[in-house]
Each structure stands twice: as structure tokens, then as C-alpha cells.
Design a protein around this motif. Sequence first.
Motif, PDB file in Angstrom:
ATOM      1  N   UNK A   1      85.441  56.859  78.024  1.00 59.72           N
ATOM      2  CA  UNK A   1      84.882  58.181  77.730  1.00 59.72           C
ATOM      3  C   UNK A   1      83.767  58.036  76.728  1.00 59.72           C
ATOM      4  N   UNK A   2      82.825  58.947  76.763  1.00 57.74           N
ATOM      5  CA  UNK A   2      81.692  58.859  75.852  1.00 57.74           C
ATOM      6  C   UNK A   2      81.524  60.176  75.097  1.00 57.74           C
ATOM      7  N   UNK A   3      81.392  60.072  73.782  1.00 57.10           N
ATOM      8  CA  UNK A   3      81.054  61.230  72.949  1.00 57.10           C
ATOM      9  C   UNK A   3      79.885  60.811  72.063  1.00 57.10           C
ATOM     10  N   UNK A   4      79.126  61.783  71.589  1.00 54.74           N
ATOM     11  CA  UNK A   4      78.068  61.417  70.647  1.00 54.74           C
ATOM     12  C   UNK A   4      76.910  62.383  70.650  1.00 54.74           C
ATOM     13  N   UNK A   5      75.843  61.939  70.017  1.00 57.29           N
ATOM     14  CA  UNK A   5      74.695  62.800  69.791  1.00 57.29           C
ATOM     15  C   UNK A   5      73.451  62.114  70.367  1.00 57.29           C
ATOM     16  N   UNK A   6      72.724  62.836  71.194  1.00 59.36           N
ATOM     17  CA  UNK A   6      71.460  62.344  71.739  1.00 59.36           C
ATOM     18  C   UNK A   6      70.408  63.419  71.529  1.00 59.36           C
ATOM     19  N   UNK A   7      69.311  63.076  70.910  1.00 60.81           N
ATOM     20  CA  UNK A   7      68.186  64.007  70.713  1.00 60.81           C
ATOM     21  C   UNK A   7      68.668  65.341  70.117  1.00 60.81           C
ATOM     22  N   UNK A   8      69.538  65.205  69.128  1.00 56.92           N
ATOM     23  CA  UNK A   8      69.977  66.400  68.417  1.00 56.92           C
ATOM     24  C   UNK A   8      71.048  67.198  69.127  1.00 56.92           C
ATOM     25  N   UNK A   9      71.475  66.722  70.268  1.00 56.19           N
ATOM     26  CA  UNK A   9      72.459  67.473  71.025  1.00 56.19           C
ATOM     27  C   UNK A   9      73.777  66.707  71.042  1.00 56.19           C
TER      28      UNK A   9
ATOM     29  N   UNK B   1      77.447  65.988  72.504  1.00 58.07           N
ATOM     30  CA  UNK B   1      78.184  66.185  73.760  1.00 58.07           C
ATOM     31  C   UNK B   1      79.459  65.367  73.766  1.00 58.07           C
ATOM     32  N   UNK B   2      80.390  65.804  74.585  1.00 54.88           N
ATOM     33  CA  UNK B   2      81.624  65.064  74.833  1.00 54.88           C
ATOM     34  C   UNK B   2      81.768  64.962  76.348  1.00 54.88           C
ATOM     35  N   UNK B   3      82.802  64.280  76.758  1.00 54.72           N
ATOM     36  CA  UNK B   3      83.118  64.291  78.191  1.00 54.72           C
ATOM     37  C   UNK B   3      82.209  63.421  79.030  1.00 54.72           C
ATOM     38  N   UNK B   4      81.479  62.496  78.380  1.00 55.50           N
ATOM     39  CA  UNK B   4      80.676  61.564  79.155  1.00 55.50           C
ATOM     40  C   UNK B   4      81.523  60.414  79.654  1.00 55.50           C
ATOM     41  N   UNK B   5      80.905  59.533  80.440  1.00 54.86           N
ATOM     42  CA  UNK B   5      81.616  58.356  80.928  1.00 54.86           C
ATOM     43  C   UNK B   5      80.691  57.158  80.852  1.00 54.86           C
ATOM     44  N   UNK B   6      81.287  55.984  80.797  1.00 55.11           N
ATOM     45  CA  UNK B   6      80.458  54.790  80.697  1.00 55.11           C
ATOM     46  C   UNK B   6      81.188  53.547  81.159  1.00 55.11           C
ATOM     47  N   UNK B   7      80.429  52.495  81.400  1.00 52.86           N
ATOM     48  CA  UNK B   7      80.928  51.179  81.787  1.00 52.86           C
ATOM     49  C   UNK B   7      80.472  50.194  80.724  1.00 52.86           C
TER      50      UNK B   7
END
Length: 332
Positions: A316-324, A326-332
Motif C-alpha cells: 500500500x502507498x500513502x504520502x504527499x505528492x505536489x502538496x497533495x 493521498x492514501x490507498x495507493x499501490x506499489x511494487x
Amino acid sequence: MHHHHYPLFLSLSLLPVFLLTTTSQRTAEYIKAIDPLPVPYPVLVDFTAPSLSLSDLTAPKLDEVNRTVFEWWYFDAISSSNPNVSLVLTFFTATATAFPLVPANSSSVLLSYVWASLPDGSVVVDHAVPGDATVLGDRDLSSGVWEGTGGWQGSACSKPRSFDLSLLLGPYLGWVDIVPASKATVDMIVDGEAMRFTGFGYHDKNWGSRPFQTLMTSWSWGHAHIGPFSLVWFQYTPATGLGHANSTAPVVSAYVERNGTVLVSGCEAGIVSVKEKRTQAGGYGVEVGMERVKVQVQGTAQVAGDGAHYVRWNGRVVGRCWGRRSRGGCGV
Ligand SMILES: *[C@@H]1O[C@H](CO)[C@@H](O)[C@H](O)[C@H]1NC(C)=O
Ligand SMILES: *[C@@H]1O[C@H](CO)[C@@H](O)[C@H](O)[C@H]1NC(C)=O
Ligand SMILES: *[C@@H]1O[C@H](CO)[C@@H](O)[C@H](O)[C@H]1NC(C)=O
Ligand SMILES: *[C@@H]1O[C@H](CO)[C@@H](O)[C@H](O)[C@H]1NC(C)=O
Ligand SMILES: *[C@@H]1O[C@H](CO)[C@@H](O)[C@H](O)[C@H]1NC(C)=O
């Protein structure tokens, strides 16, 4: 050898995520058959592409295959709704001397590998040796067949951005990130069960003119998708000695896009920092930082690895990109 999951055929079409800024393209057309037996002499290894067409980027970079060179074509897809769910296909030309995943007793330089990871985090893995292999290219069409085991077929509906056509990542090591992010749809049968998902796709290609494990002391690569952003990072520490690199300064590469528009794409020192975290309970995480980007990948399922030298996790991916945030991402 179990052949029951094969053949797997992958079709990819590159989404129009790139900007057209180059026009000086040479048309590439080829059919290249790859001999299953390693040759006993030095071979030509190309670290350039004659043009930016898909067929040139995916073309075999080894003129022939001997025991100490390697090349692979890597494809993955990860579900956007459950990060445990993914499919990875890799088509190799290598011997066990040049790449540790190749079975030591393999009679061929050709090898197809598949990893399918399921919702509960379990993994079905299989590999098979094809009788022969062929890669075909014609301008923006590319296909590869690892006979009887699988392959790919793809076209690009857009052109990559201009770059200097040198594909050398570090000493003796080539890398081209052909599809950093795409939409993916998977519909297949794994061990008699349907596996269907939509999510994100990724495709790159690595090769080298010396055995892989002699070129680096560590290697960390991944891709993540969070909100409208897709990221790719790469950081490896070159091995010195044996006439290899002269510096152990990390070699890095980073890529960020938002909704298909490239925001970052480069390999200058410091462009990305990658910190891996292993927990005592055997868990795995990674923190990736770039200018205006800080994301954490929390591993949910180990998909590949020998536990000691090599692991590949989904997470799972959480974090901040360009001031935004987010949660609920995914990654390898
Ligand atoms: C294989 O080819 C590479 C690249 O030309 C060369 O450095 C190496 O010595 C060759 N290996 C063998 C076993 O001939
Ligand atoms: C290689 O070794 C494995 C494990 O011992 C065995 O299952 C397989 O049949 C062998 N393959 C060949 C080509 O000899
Ligand atoms: C993913 O797999 C792990 C086991 O590796 C399991 O504990 C977890 O519940 C799974 N996640 C989902 C969303 O099913
Ligand atoms: C390392 O340095 C030596 C001597 O300056 C040079 O000949 C060699 O090409 C360098 N190696 C690499 C991989 O850059
Ligand atoms: C990205 O695309 C989605 C869906 O097309 C849209 O809703 C969203 O506003 C876009 N975001 C940005 C930052 O452009």
C-alpha cells in the motif's frame, strides 16, 4: 517442468503519456531469433538505441548470448483495489552465471518466469524453458515470443520524449523504462481459478555485459501509484573492483507523472532517496523522497525472493505528492 499455466500472452498498448518532441527517427524493422545455446566467445552488447521507436527500445541489445551477459524483458500489473493482487512476467536470455534466478542446470539461455499473487497474499510461481525465442519489431510495433511459454505484443500510440539515446544506466548496465505507468486489465486462469483485475501496468527492460550480481552491492527499484500520480524509482550501488565501477556513489533514476503528464524524469545525483525498512517480524517497507514527493510503501505481500539476497514486495502507498496528501495507493 510444469507447463500448465502456459502459454501466457501479454498485449500492451502504451497510453499517450509522453510528449512528442523528437522527429529524427530512423525506422526500425527486424526479426531476431535467439539461439538457446550460449556462444563461447565475446558478444556485442549495445547500450544505445538507433531511434526512440518502440521497436528499437525493446529490441534485443545482445547480439548473441554468452555465459556472462544477460538481458530480460519485465512486465507487471498490480490491482488498484488490493495491492496483494499482481501478475509479473519476465522473459530472460541469460545463464545462471550471469543472473542468479536462472536455474543452474538450465540447458538454455531462454527462460520465462511468471509470478501471480492472489488476494490472500499467496503466490503462484512457475518457470519454463522455451524451445526458441524471437523478437520482432517494426517502427512502433513490438512483439516477442518465447515459444510455447508466452510472449508480448504491443504498439505505441505515442512517442517518447527525446533523450540522448544512451541507455547506459551505470557501468556495463543498460536499462530502459518503456512503460512507467499504464492502465492494466488482467483476465486469466491461475491453477484453475479465475484471476481478473484492473489496475496499473509497467514494463521495462534490463541488460548487461557482465554478470548481474558482480555489478552492484545493492539494488532497489519500484513503482507506485497514488492519487493521480505514478512514480518510478531506481537506486543502486555499483560494485568496485574487477575493473568495474570506479565509484560507489549511488546510481539513481526517478520518474513522476500526474494523470499522464511527466513532471520529473531524470537521473542526476540526489534526484531520489530510497530508504528500505525491514521489521523484525519479516515485514518490509520503503520510503521514497524526491523534491515535492514523500511516499511510504508498506509491504502487504512478498511476491518473490529467496529471503536473503532478493525480495520483491507489493504494498500500500500513502504520502504527499505536489502538496497533495493521498492514501490507498499501490506499489511494487
Ligand atoms: C561474453 O561477452 C562479453 C561482452 O563482449 C565479454 O566481456 C565476455 O568475456 C564474454 N564471455 C565469454 C565467456 O566469452
Ligand atoms: C534442474 O534441476 C531441478 C531441481 O533439481 C530439476 O527439477 C530439473 O528437472 C532439472 N532440469 C534440467 C533441465 O535438468
Ligand atoms: C494481503 O495478504 C496478507 C498476507 O500476506 C494478508 O494478511 C492481508 O489480509 C491481505 N490483504 C488483503 C487486502 O486481502
Ligand atoms: C575506471 O577508471 C579507469 C582509469 O581511469 C578507466 O580506464 C576505466 O574506464 C574506468 N571504469 C569505468 C567503469 O568507468
Ligand atoms: C486527473 O484525472 C482525473 C480523471 O480524469 C480528474 O478527475 C482529475 O481532476 C485529474 N487531476 C489532475 C490533478 O489533473
